[in-house]
Design a protein around this motif. Sequence first.
Motif, PDB file in Angstrom:
ATOM      1  N   UNK A  76     -10.849  -0.273   3.842  1.00  0.00           N
ATOM      2  CA  UNK A  76     -10.664  -0.816   5.199  1.00  0.00           C
ATOM      3  C   UNK A  76      -9.406  -1.671   5.275  1.00  0.00           C
ATOM      4  N   UNK A  77      -9.255  -2.547   4.296  1.00  0.00           N
ATOM      5  CA  UNK A  77      -8.108  -3.463   4.281  1.00  0.00           C
ATOM      6  C   UNK A  77      -6.788  -2.706   4.127  1.00  0.00           C
TER       7      UNK A  77
ATOM      8  N   UNK B 168      -2.866  11.962   3.433  1.00  0.00           N
ATOM      9  CA  UNK B 168      -2.943  12.243   4.864  1.00  0.00           C
ATOM     10  C   UNK B 168      -1.754  11.593   5.544  1.00  0.00           C
ATOM     11  N   UNK B 169      -1.526  11.968   6.808  1.00  0.00           N
ATOM     12  CA  UNK B 169      -0.373  11.438   7.545  1.00  0.00           C
ATOM     13  C   UNK B 169      -0.773  10.204   8.338  1.00  0.00           C
ATOM     14  N   UNK B 170      -1.277   9.182   7.650  1.00  0.00           N
ATOM     15  CA  UNK B 170      -1.743   7.968   8.321  1.00  0.00           C
ATOM     16  C   UNK B 170      -0.604   7.266   9.060  1.00  0.00           C
ATOM     17  N   UNK B 171       0.450   6.922   8.352  1.00  0.00           N
ATOM     18  CA  UNK B 171       1.545   6.126   8.918  1.00  0.00           C
ATOM     19  C   UNK B 171       2.279   6.853  10.027  1.00  0.00           C
TER      20      UNK B 171
ATOM     21  N   UNK C 285      -1.535   0.647   8.810  1.00  0.00           N
ATOM     22  CA  UNK C 285      -1.326   0.802  10.248  1.00  0.00           C
ATOM     23  C   UNK C 285      -0.468  -0.330  10.796  1.00  0.00           C
ATOM     24  N   UNK C 286      -0.801  -1.557  10.391  1.00  0.00           N
ATOM     25  CA  UNK C 286      -0.081  -2.724  10.902  1.00  0.00           C
ATOM     26  C   UNK C 286       1.395  -2.663  10.542  1.00  0.00           C
TER      27      UNK C 286
ATOM     28  N   UNK D 133       0.846  -1.193   0.000  1.00  0.00           N
ATOM     29  CA  UNK D 133       0.000   0.000   0.000  1.00  0.00           C
ATOM     30  C   UNK D 133       0.878   1.237   0.000  1.00  0.00           C
ATOM     31  N   UNK D 134       0.584   2.164  -0.870  1.00  0.00           N
ATOM     32  CA  UNK D 134       1.323   3.424  -0.935  1.00  0.00           C
ATOM     33  C   UNK D 134       0.952   4.271   0.279  1.00  0.00           C
ATOM     34  N   UNK D 135       1.893   4.571   1.190  1.00  0.00           N
ATOM     35  CA  UNK D 135       1.552   5.312   2.402  1.00  0.00           C
ATOM     36  C   UNK D 135       1.129   6.756   2.142  1.00  0.00           C
ATOM     37  N   UNK D 136       1.543   7.306   1.005  1.00  0.00           N
ATOM     38  CA  UNK D 136       1.156   8.686   0.673  1.00  0.00           C
ATOM     39  C   UNK D 136      -0.256   8.752   0.086  1.00  0.00           C
ATOM     40  N   UNK D 137      -0.581   7.787  -0.762  1.00  0.00           N
ATOM     41  CA  UNK D 137      -1.918   7.709  -1.376  1.00  0.00           C
ATOM     42  C   UNK D 137      -2.394   6.255  -1.272  1.00  0.00           C
TER      43      UNK D 137
END
Length: 286
Positions: free
Chosen positions: A99-100, A241-244, A106-107, A83-87
């Motif tokens: 969701x996945x 967004x700044x998820x990671x 996150x994991x 998964x691309x952490x930026x998009x």
Amino acid sequence: MMILTALQKQIGFNDSERALADYILNNREKVLDYSIQSLSQNTFTSTSTIVRFCRKIGLKGYKDFKIKWSAELQKEYNAITNVNPDFPFTEDDSYKEIQKKILELFTESLQKTHSINSNESMEEAVDLLLKARRIGIFAYGDTYLPALNFQNKMMKIDMPVQLSVLPGENRHLAANFGKEDCAIILSYSGESKNNYFITNILKKNHACIIVVSANPDSHIASLADLILPVAKSESKSVKLSTFSSQIAIDYILNTLYGCIFVANYEKNQAKRIESETLLLNDRFDS
């Protein structure tokens, strides 16, 4: 042949079957809740057409389709990787796929952050915080939310953490810190001009500095007494967004809180029970 492949290739499909296949592809999860009558109404086809369609793609009927389609979708979701952490998601992703992807993002961030932090560094950080006369946390932008969360938790065990509210106030707060105080600096990049200025003030005042950053070689990290690293995954450029970064920083701060709580477990547990009891009684009295 997999159902998804059959729906996408549409080999030998007539117009009604192509329309049916397109509808299923555009409503992947939704059709699992449909009866054959509901699918018939939504696609303007007869139930007999749906049964023939299911048999054409190698299934016994509509019930068989729902069972195998559900299993196929689950397998596809579980296979989502890199998964691309930026998009992390696109306009074509379903809610289930989003969701996945967020879960995987996150994991991965949490696992990487956990793996690069040692017990020794966490013990040292807890020791510095417990010995400090005052604790301050300095954050800017998106890192302010994890800082606020940490302050809230620490307040509940009677360990106040100072966090500035007004713009520019953090510089005055830093100027009041001295050698008996400990400051936590949150900077994912480690190159924030605002945080670098504050860290310099703290350094000149001989305050103890703990830096939480994804860049241990940064200018801010170079001024630290202790660095607690977080996983580096997001780029410095535009991102969704700044998820990671937020979840990684939150993880470090929650771990610090947990370790501090355990360091005086009975006292902190008694404090939490006392506070909750007072609040509960207040609710009943009012």
